[in-house]
Design a protein around this motif. Structure first.
Motif, PDB file in Angstrom:
ATOM      1  N   ASP A 143     -87.225 -34.513 -54.988  1.00 26.10           N
ATOM      2  CA  ASP A 143     -87.200 -33.881 -53.668  1.00 26.10           C
ATOM      3  C   ASP A 143     -86.130 -32.794 -53.636  1.00 26.10           C
ATOM      4  O   ASP A 143     -86.334 -31.707 -53.085  1.00 26.10           O
ATOM      5  CB  ASP A 143     -86.911 -34.915 -52.581  1.00 26.10           C
ATOM      6  CG  ASP A 143     -88.087 -35.849 -52.337  1.00 26.10           C
ATOM      7  OD1 ASP A 143     -89.190 -35.544 -52.821  1.00 26.10           O
ATOM      8  OD2 ASP A 143     -87.892 -36.885 -51.668  1.00 26.10           O
ATOM      9  N   HIS A 144     -84.997 -33.097 -54.236  1.00 24.89           N
ATOM     10  CA  HIS A 144     -83.871 -32.155 -54.253  1.00 24.89           C
ATOM     11  C   HIS A 144     -84.257 -30.834 -54.913  1.00 24.89           C
ATOM     12  O   HIS A 144     -83.853 -29.759 -54.454  1.00 24.89           O
ATOM     13  CB  HIS A 144     -82.689 -32.785 -54.988  1.00 24.89           C
ATOM     14  CG  HIS A 144     -81.493 -31.893 -55.109  1.00 24.89           C
ATOM     15  ND1 HIS A 144     -80.636 -31.644 -54.053  1.00 24.89           N
ATOM     16  CD2 HIS A 144     -81.018 -31.169 -56.164  1.00 24.89           C
ATOM     17  CE1 HIS A 144     -79.687 -30.810 -54.448  1.00 24.89           C
ATOM     18  NE2 HIS A 144     -79.892 -30.507 -55.722  1.00 24.89           N
ATOM     19  N   TYR A 145     -85.048 -30.915 -55.972  1.00 23.10           N
ATOM     20  CA  TYR A 145     -85.444 -29.704 -56.702  1.00 23.10           C
ATOM     21  C   TYR A 145     -86.814 -29.166 -56.266  1.00 23.10           C
ATOM     22  O   TYR A 145     -87.348 -28.255 -56.899  1.00 23.10           O
ATOM     23  CB  TYR A 145     -85.447 -29.979 -58.209  1.00 23.10           C
ATOM     24  CG  TYR A 145     -84.054 -30.063 -58.797  1.00 23.10           C
ATOM     25  CD1 TYR A 145     -83.340 -28.914 -59.119  1.00 23.10           C
ATOM     26  CD2 TYR A 145     -83.441 -31.293 -59.004  1.00 23.10           C
ATOM     27  CE1 TYR A 145     -82.058 -28.987 -59.645  1.00 23.10           C
ATOM     28  CE2 TYR A 145     -82.155 -31.380 -59.532  1.00 23.10           C
ATOM     29  CZ  TYR A 145     -81.471 -30.225 -59.848  1.00 23.10           C
ATOM     30  OH  TYR A 145     -80.194 -30.294 -60.363  1.00 23.10           O
ATOM     31  N   GLY A 146     -87.373 -29.733 -55.195  1.00 24.22           N
ATOM     32  CA  GLY A 146     -88.644 -29.232 -54.667  1.00 24.22           C
ATOM     33  C   GLY A 146     -89.830 -29.484 -55.572  1.00 24.22           C
ATOM     34  O   GLY A 146     -90.831 -28.754 -55.523  1.00 24.22           O
ATOM     35  N   ILE A 147     -89.753 -30.528 -56.388  1.00 24.85           N
ATOM     36  CA  ILE A 147     -90.812 -30.808 -57.365  1.00 24.85           C
ATOM     37  C   ILE A 147     -91.924 -31.669 -56.773  1.00 24.85           C
ATOM     38  O   ILE A 147     -93.101 -31.477 -57.078  1.00 24.85           O
ATOM     39  CB  ILE A 147     -90.210 -31.500 -58.610  1.00 24.85           C
ATOM     40  CG1 ILE A 147     -89.198 -30.567 -59.284  1.00 24.85           C
ATOM     41  CG2 ILE A 147     -91.294 -31.908 -59.593  1.00 24.85           C
ATOM     42  CD1 ILE A 147     -88.383 -31.231 -60.380  1.00 24.85           C
ATOM     43  N   GLU A 148     -91.558 -32.621 -55.920  1.00 21.22           N
ATOM     44  CA  GLU A 148     -92.542 -33.586 -55.408  1.00 21.22           C
ATOM     45  C   GLU A 148     -93.730 -32.924 -54.707  1.00 21.22           C
ATOM     46  O   GLU A 148     -94.883 -33.300 -54.964  1.00 21.22           O
ATOM     47  CB  GLU A 148     -91.853 -34.573 -54.467  1.00 21.22           C
ATOM     48  CG  GLU A 148     -92.495 -35.951 -54.436  1.00 21.22           C
ATOM     49  CD  GLU A 148     -92.364 -36.697 -55.758  1.00 21.22           C
ATOM     50  OE1 GLU A 148     -93.414 -36.956 -56.389  1.00 21.22           O
ATOM     51  OE2 GLU A 148     -91.244 -37.019 -56.163  1.00 21.22           O
ATOM     52  N   PRO A 149     -93.516 -31.920 -53.833  1.00 16.46           N
ATOM     53  CA  PRO A 149     -94.675 -31.265 -53.202  1.00 16.46           C
ATOM     54  C   PRO A 149     -95.607 -30.603 -54.220  1.00 16.46           C
ATOM     55  O   PRO A 149     -96.827 -30.576 -54.027  1.00 16.46           O
ATOM     56  CB  PRO A 149     -94.027 -30.212 -52.286  1.00 16.46           C
ATOM     57  CG  PRO A 149     -92.656 -30.729 -52.023  1.00 16.46           C
ATOM     58  CD  PRO A 149     -92.244 -31.417 -53.283  1.00 16.46           C
ATOM     59  N   GLU A 150     -95.030 -30.073 -55.309  1.00 18.81           N
ATOM     60  CA  GLU A 150     -95.849 -29.448 -56.345  1.00 18.81           C
ATOM     61  C   GLU A 150     -96.677 -30.495 -57.094  1.00 18.81           C
ATOM     62  O   GLU A 150     -97.809 -30.242 -57.494  1.00 18.81           O
ATOM     63  CB  GLU A 150     -94.960 -28.687 -57.335  1.00 18.81           C
ATOM     64  CG  GLU A 150     -94.348 -27.424 -56.771  1.00 18.81           C
ATOM     65  CD  GLU A 150     -95.405 -26.402 -56.382  1.00 18.81           C
ATOM     66  OE1 GLU A 150     -96.313 -26.137 -57.193  1.00 18.81           O
ATOM     67  OE2 GLU A 150     -95.343 -25.896 -55.252  1.00 18.81           O
ATOM     68  N   ILE A 151     -96.100 -31.682 -57.284  1.00 17.36           N
ATOM     69  CA  ILE A 151     -96.822 -32.757 -57.973  1.00 17.36           C
ATOM     70  C   ILE A 151     -98.028 -33.190 -57.151  1.00 17.36           C
ATOM     71  O   ILE A 151     -99.107 -33.462 -57.691  1.00 17.36           O
ATOM     72  CB  ILE A 151     -95.887 -33.954 -58.241  1.00 17.36           C
ATOM     73  CG1 ILE A 151     -94.826 -33.558 -59.268  1.00 17.36           C
ATOM     74  CG2 ILE A 151     -96.673 -35.164 -58.733  1.00 17.36           C
ATOM     75  CD1 ILE A 151     -93.800 -34.630 -59.546  1.00 17.36           C
ATOM     76  N   GLU A 152     -97.864 -33.256 -55.835  1.00 16.14           N
ATOM     77  CA  GLU A 152     -98.968 -33.671 -54.966  1.00 16.14           C
ATOM     78  C   GLU A 152    -100.168 -32.736 -55.112  1.00 16.14           C
ATOM     79  O   GLU A 152    -101.319 -33.167 -55.009  1.00 16.14           O
ATOM     80  CB  GLU A 152     -98.489 -33.716 -53.513  1.00 16.14           C
ATOM     81  CG  GLU A 152     -97.481 -34.836 -53.250  1.00 16.14           C
ATOM     82  CD  GLU A 152     -96.888 -34.769 -51.857  1.00 16.14           C
ATOM     83  OE1 GLU A 152     -97.329 -33.898 -51.075  1.00 16.14           O
ATOM     84  OE2 GLU A 152     -95.986 -35.580 -51.551  1.00 16.14           O
ATOM     85  N   LYS A 153     -99.902 -31.462 -55.385  1.00 10.79           N
ATOM     86  CA  LYS A 153    -100.996 -30.490 -55.538  1.00 10.79           C
ATOM     87  C   LYS A 153    -101.782 -30.702 -56.828  1.00 10.79           C
ATOM     88  O   LYS A 153    -102.914 -30.234 -56.950  1.00 10.79           O
ATOM     89  CB  LYS A 153    -100.436 -29.066 -55.517  1.00 10.79           C
ATOM     90  CG  LYS A 153     -99.820 -28.649 -54.191  1.00 10.79           C
ATOM     91  CD  LYS A 153     -99.250 -27.245 -54.293  1.00 10.79           C
ATOM     92  CE  LYS A 153     -98.516 -26.840 -53.017  1.00 10.79           C
ATOM     93  NZ  LYS A 153     -97.899 -25.496 -53.158  1.00 10.79           N
ATOM     94  N   ILE A 154    -101.171 -31.387 -57.800  1.00 11.16           N
ATOM     95  CA  ILE A 154    -101.838 -31.605 -59.083  1.00 11.16           C
ATOM     96  C   ILE A 154    -103.132 -32.392 -58.902  1.00 11.16           C
ATOM     97  O   ILE A 154    -104.096 -32.210 -59.639  1.00 11.16           O
ATOM     98  CB  ILE A 154    -100.892 -32.347 -60.059  1.00 11.16           C
ATOM     99  CG1 ILE A 154     -99.718 -31.446 -60.433  1.00 11.16           C
ATOM    100  CG2 ILE A 154    -101.630 -32.795 -61.314  1.00 11.16           C
ATOM    101  CD1 ILE A 154     -98.670 -32.129 -61.278  1.00 11.16           C
ATOM    102  N   PHE A 155    -103.160 -33.264 -57.899  1.00  9.17           N
ATOM    103  CA  PHE A 155    -104.314 -34.138 -57.714  1.00  9.17           C
ATOM    104  C   PHE A 155    -105.337 -33.556 -56.742  1.00  9.17           C
ATOM    105  O   PHE A 155    -106.318 -34.206 -56.400  1.00  9.17           O
ATOM    106  CB  PHE A 155    -103.835 -35.510 -57.236  1.00  9.17           C
ATOM    107  CG  PHE A 155    -102.810 -36.115 -58.152  1.00  9.17           C
ATOM    108  CD1 PHE A 155    -103.183 -36.641 -59.378  1.00  9.17           C
ATOM    109  CD2 PHE A 155    -101.466 -36.115 -57.819  1.00  9.17           C
ATOM    110  CE1 PHE A 155    -102.241 -37.171 -60.245  1.00  9.17           C
ATOM    111  CE2 PHE A 155    -100.514 -36.650 -58.675  1.00  9.17           C
ATOM    112  CZ  PHE A 155    -100.911 -37.180 -59.894  1.00  9.17           C
ATOM    113  N   VAL A 156    -105.087 -32.326 -56.309  1.00 10.14           N
ATOM    114  CA  VAL A 156    -106.022 -31.662 -55.406  1.00 10.14           C
ATOM    115  C   VAL A 156    -107.081 -30.931 -56.224  1.00 10.14           C
ATOM    116  O   VAL A 156    -106.768 -30.224 -57.177  1.00 10.14           O
ATOM    117  CB  VAL A 156    -105.279 -30.663 -54.494  1.00 10.14           C
ATOM    118  CG1 VAL A 156    -106.261 -29.902 -53.623  1.00 10.14           C
ATOM    119  CG2 VAL A 156    -104.257 -31.393 -53.627  1.00 10.14           C
TER     120      VAL A 156
END
Length: 487
Positions: A258-271
């Motif tokens: 979350d600190h590095y803004g990675i989690e939102p990008e990971i969520e897009k992987i499954f879209v």
């Protein structure tokens, strides 16, 4: 270009993210019960020889037998055109895993044994001296070859890795000495061991990333586990002490991704559908045979020259994101990309060249064909392990991975046909239809008009019972008086 490695260690999963210019470009995942075996060396026993496909199944002590094809047999041995002349059932052979098990398939192995160090790859029983193709400078390639010849004059084969670029002779010599010591220890173990058994375990998940990626080009490597940080710090101190200052332990309150803004990008992987800028979108579909990627403009493209220019711009936007997604999702095997049709050869060439350039940083081997007249790009990408999508998901229990389920009208039609088959045994009885809630809503609509029609047709009284545990396409026909299911 800035580069950063971020490591998140949890009880049941370890995730490693590679950021380039603060953008997520690669994500590696490992679960405790699915340890990587690529790079491991086993003393195996030939289980089955298949001359028809020039292959051998080898028992290496794992649940699934390893697959060895003639093309993965060392050069000298492979001079024989027939695999049955090289191997017999029960033969003990030394093999190295080059591809992880996937689905029903076991690991793929080779008899070309090699051991990877930080800067070099040692190849016993060989005299080859190679330099990574990703080192482009002819002068640097010559320098590295010259250094390698000084400490390994034809006794062992050596591949000089990309990370060795610019390194001092002493660093390469030290790496070579450590690899030789490792191989000498393995030879003793090979002689004493009985197949099938593990001879050599390659570097662990995080260590392999440090060995393969963490270099002076990386700005920092951040870990949120103190234990893992200390273990990697010891490894770095031994192999690359100049990088120790770039290793950072993160102990912030906010989760590291979350600190590095990675989690939102990971969520897009499954879209499945990704929306890009200027209305452009791409759709990624996985099938058993290949991965299909479709490019959509999502809007008006204009006319004449403006249209061709807009299509080119749209395809360029898509090409760069597709290259990123292929790497990020670790998509392997055959990939077909359907770009928007371009009339101009120059436009097709521009998109093709830009796409290749965008894939330049990809560590996996790939091969790309030019864009066809139909706007299609065919490419293959090395598959060493199951892709991220396959690793982190499983088939839907409702649709079995199809992505679609039967509509309520279709299910109701199936129920009616089923009742027709049972018409003699249900006449005059009270019947309960057990269905998924979505189907129940449809059947009870319009004051349960459908049930009234069933009652007239089958001379029975019908009730509907909703059961959330049922698959939307499943149903049961129950005798209300006895509770028995009618089949």
């Amino acid at each position: 270009m800035s580069s950063k490695i971020v490591v998140n260690v949890q009880t049941h999963i370890t995730r490693i993210a590679l950021l380039e210019d603060e953008k997520l470009v690669e994500l590696l995942v490992e679960y405790p019960d699915a340890k990587r075996i690529v790079g491991n060396i086993y003393k195996g026993k030939v289980e089955r020889v298949l001359p028809g496909i020039q292959s051998v199944f080898v028992d290496i002590g794992l649940e699934k037998k390893a697959f060895l094809h003639i093309s993965d047999v060392s050069t000298d041995a492979a001079s024989s055109p027939d695999v049955s002349a090289l191997f017999r059932n029960g033969d003990e052979i030394l093999v190295k895993v080059i591809k992880e098990p996937r689905g029903t398939k076991g690991p793929r192995v080779t008899t070309r044994i090699s051991i990877a160090g930080r800067y070099l790859v040692l190849i016993p029983h060989s005299t080859v001296l190679g330099v990574s193709r990703k080192i482009h400078s002819a002068r640097e390639r010559f320098r590295l070859r010259k250094i390698a010849r000084e400490f390994a004059p034809g006794k062992f084969g050596i591949i000089i890795r990309t990370i060795a670029e610019g390194k001092k002779p002493a660093e390469l010599r030290r790496d070579f000495s450590e690899l030789i010591e490792t191989w000498e220890r393995l030879q003793v173990k090979i002689d004493k061991s009985i197949a099938p058994t593990l001879i050599y375990r390659d570097a662990g998940f995080t260590e392999s990333i440090v060995r393969d990626i963490f270099s002076s080009d990386v700005d920092e490597m951040v870990l949120d586990s103190r234990t893992e940080y200390e273990r990697i710090h010891r490894y770095i101190k031994e192999t690359a002490p100049n990088l120790a200052s770039k290793l950072i332990w993160y102990n912030g309150k906010q989760p590291i991704f979350d600190h590095y803004g990675i989690e939102p990008e990971i969520e897009k992987i499954f879209v499945r559908k990704l929306q890009l800028k200027k209305g452009v979108s791409i759709v990624i579909d996985h099938t058993e045979a290949l991965t299909a990627i479709d490019v959509n403009s999502g809007g008006y493209l204009g006319k004449g020259r403006d249209k061709e220019r807009t299509i080119l711009e749209t395809n360029l936007i898509a090409a760069r994101e597709i290259a990123r997604q292929i790497r990020l999702r670790d998509i392997g095997g055959l990939i077909i990309i359907d770009f928007i049709d371009m009339e101009s050869r120059e436009s097709r060439r521009a998109v093709y060249q830009d796409f290749k350039k965008s894939l330049k940083s990809d560590r996996a081997k790939f091969s790309i064909l030019p864009i066809s007249d139909f706007g299609l790009v065919e490419m293959t990408r090395q598959r060493v392990r199951p892709g991220l999508f396959e690793q982190t998901t499983e088939p839907c229990p409702y649709c079995s991975g199809l992505g679609r389920i039967l509509s309520p009208d279709t299910v109701i039609a199936q129920i009616e046909r089923y009742l027709l088959r049972l018409s003699d045994s249900i006449a005059g009885k009270d019947i309960t239809l057990v269905v998924h809630p979505n189907i129940a809503c449809e059947m009870l609509a319009d004051n349960a008009q459908l049930l009234h029609e069933f009652r007239r047709s089958f001379k029975s009284k019908f009730d509907v019972l909703s059961d959330i545990t049922l698959n939307p396409s499943e149903f049961k026909v129950i005798n209300s008086a006895t509770g028995d299911e009618l089949k």
